[in-house]
Design a protein around this motif. Structure first.
Motif, PDB file in Angstrom:
ATOM      1  N   PHE A   1       0.839  -1.263   0.075  1.00 15.89           N
ATOM      2  CA  PHE A   1       0.062  -0.096   0.053  1.00 15.89           C
ATOM      3  C   PHE A   1       0.820   1.204   0.102  1.00 15.89           C
ATOM      4  O   PHE A   1       0.653   1.972  -0.617  1.00 15.89           O
ATOM      5  CB  PHE A   1      -0.759  -0.023   1.237  1.00 15.89           C
ATOM      6  N   GLN A   2       1.958   1.305   0.794  1.00 19.06           N
ATOM      7  CA  GLN A   2       2.753   2.389   0.893  1.00 19.06           C
ATOM      8  C   GLN A   2       3.320   2.594  -0.507  1.00 19.06           C
ATOM      9  O   GLN A   2       3.634   3.728  -1.007  1.00 19.06           O
ATOM     10  CB  GLN A   2       4.007   2.156   1.986  1.00 19.06           C
ATOM     11  N   GLU A   3       3.663   1.594  -1.077  1.00 19.98           N
ATOM     12  CA  GLU A   3       4.286   1.723  -2.614  1.00 19.98           C
ATOM     13  C   GLU A   3       3.367   2.690  -3.435  1.00 19.98           C
ATOM     14  O   GLU A   3       3.913   3.334  -4.194  1.00 19.98           O
ATOM     15  CB  GLU A   3       4.815   0.419  -3.354  1.00 19.98           C
ATOM     16  N   PHE A   4       2.093   2.225  -3.279  1.00 22.72           N
ATOM     17  CA  PHE A   4       0.937   2.879  -4.417  1.00 22.72           C
ATOM     18  C   PHE A   4       1.227   4.474  -3.556  1.00 22.72           C
ATOM     19  O   PHE A   4       1.001   5.198  -4.363  1.00 22.72           O
ATOM     20  CB  PHE A   4      -0.312   2.275  -4.084  1.00 22.72           C
ATOM     21  N   ILE A   5       1.195   4.549  -2.353  1.00 20.34           N
ATOM     22  CA  ILE A   5       0.793   6.086  -1.882  1.00 20.34           C
ATOM     23  C   ILE A   5       2.118   6.794  -2.355  1.00 20.34           C
ATOM     24  O   ILE A   5       1.828   7.893  -2.818  1.00 20.34           O
ATOM     25  CB  ILE A   5       0.887   5.959  -0.363  1.00 20.34           C
ATOM     26  N   ASN A   6       3.307   6.341  -2.227  1.00 24.53           N
ATOM     27  CA  ASN A   6       4.282   7.055  -2.715  1.00 24.53           C
ATOM     28  C   ASN A   6       4.233   7.315  -3.979  1.00 24.53           C
ATOM     29  O   ASN A   6       4.827   8.432  -4.422  1.00 24.53           O
ATOM     30  CB  ASN A   6       5.834   6.217  -2.539  1.00 24.53           C
ATOM     31  N   PHE A   7       3.842   6.378  -4.933  1.00 25.66           N
ATOM     32  CA  PHE A   7       3.730   6.883  -6.479  1.00 25.66           C
ATOM     33  C   PHE A   7       2.731   7.923  -6.577  1.00 25.66           C
ATOM     34  O   PHE A   7       2.720   8.656  -7.433  1.00 25.66           O
ATOM     35  CB  PHE A   7       3.525   5.547  -7.142  1.00 25.66           C
ATOM     36  N   TYR A   8       1.424   7.745  -6.052  1.00 22.33           N
ATOM     37  CA  TYR A   8       0.440   8.508  -6.243  1.00 22.33           C
ATOM     38  C   TYR A   8       0.892  10.153  -5.798  1.00 22.33           C
ATOM     39  O   TYR A   8       0.515  10.947  -6.318  1.00 22.33           O
ATOM     40  CB  TYR A   8      -0.867   8.244  -5.208  1.00 22.33           C
ATOM     41  N   SER A   9       1.489  10.165  -4.627  1.00 25.12           N
ATOM     42  CA  SER A   9       2.007  11.288  -3.982  1.00 25.12           C
ATOM     43  C   SER A   9       2.931  11.948  -5.042  1.00 25.12           C
ATOM     44  O   SER A   9       2.632  13.271  -5.219  1.00 25.12           O
ATOM     45  CB  SER A   9       2.889  11.133  -2.702  1.00 25.12           C
ATOM     46  N   THR A  10       3.717  11.480  -5.892  1.00 19.31           N
ATOM     47  CA  THR A  10       4.635  11.878  -6.755  1.00 19.31           C
ATOM     48  C   THR A  10       3.905  12.351  -8.020  1.00 19.31           C
ATOM     49  O   THR A  10       4.179  13.317  -8.922  1.00 19.31           O
ATOM     50  CB  THR A  10       5.571  10.948  -6.923  1.00 19.31           C
ATOM     51  N   HIS A  11       2.810  11.445  -8.356  1.00 19.31           N
ATOM     52  CA  HIS A  11       2.232  11.685  -9.792  1.00 19.31           C
ATOM     53  C   HIS A  11       0.864  11.792  -9.612  1.00 19.31           C
ATOM     54  O   HIS A  11       0.112  11.529 -10.463  1.00 19.31           O
ATOM     55  CB  HIS A  11       2.455  10.254 -10.580  1.00 19.31           C
ATOM     56  N   ASN A  12       0.187  12.562  -8.587  1.00 19.33           N
ATOM     57  CA  ASN A  12      -1.170  12.661  -8.372  1.00 19.33           C
ATOM     58  C   ASN A  12      -1.933  13.444  -9.534  1.00 19.33           C
ATOM     59  O   ASN A  12      -3.079  13.299  -9.775  1.00 19.33           O
ATOM     60  CB  ASN A  12      -1.555  13.256  -7.218  1.00 19.33           C
ATOM     61  N   LYS A  13      -0.855  14.399 -10.219  1.00 13.23           N
ATOM     62  CA  LYS A  13      -1.818  15.072 -11.211  1.00 13.23           C
ATOM     63  C   LYS A  13      -2.164  14.060 -12.233  1.00 13.23           C
ATOM     64  O   LYS A  13      -2.833  14.484 -13.417  1.00 13.23           O
ATOM     65  CB  LYS A  13      -0.839  16.276 -11.764  1.00 13.23           C
ATOM     66  N   GLN A  14      -1.512  13.000 -12.586  1.00 13.83           N
ATOM     67  CA  GLN A  14      -1.761  11.908 -13.816  1.00 13.83           C
ATOM     68  C   GLN A  14      -3.164  11.251 -13.537  1.00 13.83           C
ATOM     69  O   GLN A  14      -3.412  10.541 -14.392  1.00 13.83           O
ATOM     70  CB  GLN A  14      -0.513  11.223 -13.703  1.00 13.83           C
ATOM     71  N   PHE A  15      -3.500  11.362 -12.036  1.00 12.26           N
ATOM     72  CA  PHE A  15      -4.679  10.821 -11.796  1.00 12.26           C
ATOM     73  C   PHE A  15      -5.818  11.357 -12.032  1.00 12.26           C
ATOM     74  O   PHE A  15      -6.227  12.306 -11.189  1.00 12.26           O
ATOM     75  CB  PHE A  15      -4.682  10.064 -10.354  1.00 12.26           C
ATOM     76  N   SER A  16      -6.687  11.166 -13.073  1.00  8.72           N
ATOM     77  CA  SER A  16      -7.914  11.948 -13.433  1.00  8.72           C
ATOM     78  C   SER A  16      -8.901  11.473 -12.412  1.00  8.72           C
ATOM     79  O   SER A  16      -8.865  10.602 -11.800  1.00  8.72           O
ATOM     80  CB  SER A  16      -8.322  11.588 -14.615  1.00  8.72           C
ATOM     81  N   ASP A  17     -10.003  12.371 -12.356  1.00  9.28           N
ATOM     82  CA  ASP A  17     -11.034  11.890 -11.331  1.00  9.28           C
ATOM     83  C   ASP A  17     -11.694  10.677 -11.667  1.00  9.28           C
ATOM     84  O   ASP A  17     -12.135   9.786 -11.052  1.00  9.28           O
ATOM     85  CB  ASP A  17     -12.445  13.031 -11.370  1.00  9.28           C
ATOM     86  N   THR A  18     -11.815  10.369 -13.109  1.00  8.59           N
ATOM     87  CA  THR A  18     -12.556   9.084 -13.574  1.00  8.59           C
ATOM     88  C   THR A  18     -11.494   8.071 -13.157  1.00  8.59           C
ATOM     89  O   THR A  18     -12.105   6.952 -12.674  1.00  8.59           O
ATOM     90  CB  THR A  18     -12.510   9.362 -15.062  1.00  8.59           C
ATOM     91  N   LEU A  19     -10.473   8.003 -13.294  1.00 10.58           N
ATOM     92  CA  LEU A  19      -9.446   6.908 -12.857  1.00 10.58           C
ATOM     93  C   LEU A  19      -9.523   6.926 -11.318  1.00 10.58           C
ATOM     94  O   LEU A  19      -9.631   5.825 -10.911  1.00 10.58           O
ATOM     95  CB  LEU A  19      -8.078   7.203 -13.082  1.00 10.58           C
ATOM     96  N   LYS A  20      -9.474   7.809 -10.489  1.00 14.22           N
ATOM     97  CA  LYS A  20      -9.688   7.697  -9.110  1.00 14.22           C
ATOM     98  C   LYS A  20     -11.003   7.093  -8.565  1.00 14.22           C
ATOM     99  O   LYS A  20     -11.106   6.293  -7.862  1.00 14.22           O
ATOM    100  CB  LYS A  20      -9.510   8.954  -8.534  1.00 14.22           C
ATOM    101  N   GLU A  21     -11.881   7.368  -9.440  1.00 12.14           N
ATOM    102  CA  GLU A  21     -13.363   6.937  -9.329  1.00 12.14           C
ATOM    103  C   GLU A  21     -13.403   5.142  -9.473  1.00 12.14           C
ATOM    104  O   GLU A  21     -13.823   4.555  -8.760  1.00 12.14           O
ATOM    105  CB  GLU A  21     -14.426   7.366 -10.047  1.00 12.14           C
ATOM    106  N   LYS A  22     -12.565   4.859 -10.391  1.00 14.77           N
ATOM    107  CA  LYS A  22     -12.617   3.571 -10.858  1.00 14.77           C
ATOM    108  C   LYS A  22     -11.680   2.507  -9.956  1.00 14.77           C
ATOM    109  O   LYS A  22     -12.105   1.710  -9.673  1.00 14.77           O
ATOM    110  CB  LYS A  22     -11.990   3.376 -12.347  1.00 14.77           C
TER     111      LYS A  22
END
Length: 136
Positions: free
Chosen positions: A78-99
């Motif tokens: 889970f921490q691996e995902f959090i670290n990646f998301y924290s660095t690249h959160n602008k790449q995650f659209s609302d649609t992707l986050k919802e999915k």
């Protein structure tokens, strides 16, 4: 060299592995887990080139299989995902986050853990997405 698209799906594999491990998904249920990931369309991301989409579920599943073979901890994955998301959160659209959130919640519904408490990683994921402006 890994592309960004491969990396994002690998990290989603980390996330879904952590949630499935918390839910005590058994080895014989892994096929059903993989079907959930495909069903909820995390691999169908609008802004990715068409050639990448068919590979998405494959990369997610490969990451999950590798983590399972290592018997990695849910918290580390889970921490691996959090670290990646924290660095690249602008790449995650609302649609992707919802999915992503829909897929995570589906895993907890299909594979109840037996305890009455909610999956801690799903709660943290929801808070992470709330703090980044998705869910009110």
């Amino acid at each position: 060299m890994e592309t960004f698209e491969q990396e994002i799906f690998k990290k989603l594999g980390n996330l879904f592995y952590a949630i499935a491990k918390d839910q005590h998904v058994e080895a014989m249920e892994i096929g059903e887990l993989k079907m959930i990931i495909r069903k909820y369309g995390v691999s169908e991301i609008d802004h990715l080139p068409a050639a990448v989409v068919p590979e998405a579920a494959h990369h997610i599943v490969l990451a999950m299989d590798a983590l399972q073979a290592e018997n990695a901890s849910a918290d580390e994955a889970f921490q691996e995902f959090i670290n990646f998301y924290s660095t690249h959160n602008k790449q995650f659209s609302d649609t992707l986050k919802e999915k992503i959130l829909s897929t995570a919640e589906a895993i907890t519904e299909v594979f109840p853990s037996g305890s009455r408490s909610k999956n801690n990683h799903v709660i943290k994921l929801r808070l992470l997405f709330q703090n980044s402006g998705l869910i009110g």
